[in-house]
Design a protein around this motif. Sequence first.
Motif, short mmCIF file in Angstrom:
data_model
loop_
_atom_site.label_atom_id
_atom_site.label_comp_id
_atom_site.label_asym_id
_atom_site.label_seq_id
_atom_site.Cartn_x
_atom_site.Cartn_y
_atom_site.Cartn_z
N LYS A 314 0.84 -1.20 0.00
CA LYS A 314 0.00 0.00 0.00
C LYS A 314 0.87 1.25 0.00
N LEU A 315 1.89 1.26 0.86
CA LEU A 315 2.74 2.45 0.97
C LEU A 315 3.54 2.66 -0.32
N THR A 316 4.05 1.59 -0.89
CA THR A 316 4.79 1.71 -2.15
C THR A 316 3.92 2.31 -3.24
N ASP A 317 2.68 1.84 -3.31
CA ASP A 317 1.75 2.36 -4.32
C ASP A 317 1.44 3.83 -4.07
N GLU A 318 1.21 4.18 -2.81
CA GLU A 318 0.88 5.57 -2.50
C GLU A 318 2.06 6.51 -2.77
N LEU A 322 2.69 9.79 -5.54
CA LEU A 322 3.24 11.09 -5.19
C LEU A 322 4.53 11.40 -5.95
N GLY A 323 4.96 10.45 -6.79
CA GLY A 323 6.19 10.64 -7.53
C GLY A 323 7.43 10.35 -6.72
N LEU A 335 7.04 11.41 6.21
CA LEU A 335 6.24 11.36 5.00
C LEU A 335 5.02 12.25 5.17
N PRO A 336 4.44 12.69 4.07
CA PRO A 336 3.20 13.46 4.18
C PRO A 336 2.06 12.59 4.70
#
Length: 402
Positions: A314-318, A322-323, A335-336
């Motif tokens: 999930k975090l990798t995808d998010e 965000l680029g 992280l934001p």
Amino acid sequence: MSDYYSSANDPSEIKRIAEKYGFCLVKNLLTPAEVDDFESAIAALSPRYPDDFPDLVSIPELRWPLYDNRILNIARALLGEQLVHYRHGSILYEATPGKKTANPFTEFHCDARGMPDNLHSGYWPFDEIYPAYRFGVYFRDYRNASGGLKVAVGSHRMPFSDLRRLDKWGAVEALPKVDMLVGAAKMQHVHVPAFELYNVPTQPGDVVVFNLRTFHSGGALRFKDRPTLALLPAIERVVTATAGAEALLDPIPSGSRNVVFFDFGNRSWQTDLYCKWLARRMPTKDADLDTLCDEPTGQFYLRNDKVIIGLALKLTDELAKLGVPVANATLPWPLPDPHHAIAERLIELCLAHLEFGPYHPMIAADKVRALVGKNKSDALGYILAAVNASLASLQRDISNTK
């Protein structure tokens, strides 16, 4: 067959039966009121989970069987004091009969996976008892009905390669053939294996316990005039496709095929490999991550491999959205939001992560701890890279599995 039954208050007898036959039908473990209340609670919560229920630990209203002393005493008798639960199980529920009731999983299979040289491999040894068991709570009565659990008696101690082929028609055709009468119908050239198949006659309140190395299937057919006859699922599929088959069979019970499964293992390298295989094949779904709860009582060690991989994916995808590249990059910290909370949770789980064997490692908690002491960004980068490497490793093993 009474040899396969035990009362709920005799864990040593349950262990003897389960180790000899690969399963045990524990009679009347739950009271009628408990069964009714359990199914009613599932029904009440089903709108919250319109697709699938998450793991039992994450549903406080439903997780009580995992902490019930009657069940824990059985699990400890089978597996020792150091129990492990790895957030795997399933709640199959329909308010009215639908696809889950009409199409149970009828593949002849066992669930044990993972060998030191190949994580995707079936578990081959049969000179020992595999250290993990599944508990099943069925809400319908299958004593005189089709649709229940079928097991291959003693298959947990039989060669894996011989058994796994028997869901394919080519292997079934090589078995000896017999003719048999079922009522007035003559069934010709029925392929019969050298081992006993048994349709488990559960009724509400029973709990069936079976080894993860035991071959089994769902949706067993029960013949009206030969109620003890149990056939291979591949043969049953031929029977159900034959005109007039319904007249030979007991129908499934009225209502939906509702059932709950959950597992226990122990701190062994075999359970460790199953946890790793399971997490890489079936990580916790994105939709379930926000509802995760921790194990509250210390009755067992909770393996979070599935959650770790789910959160990492999930975090990798998010971050990609965000680029922010993950591979070969220094991640920003903090992280934001809301990604920072996911990262903190992921690191927290990895710090508590414990693996029970050296094979196919995923996360080294000591390394996470050392990196956190210096820079949480580096710790997060290591975790995401380790998860990605573990997923790639499984794909290689899948390609090499015969």
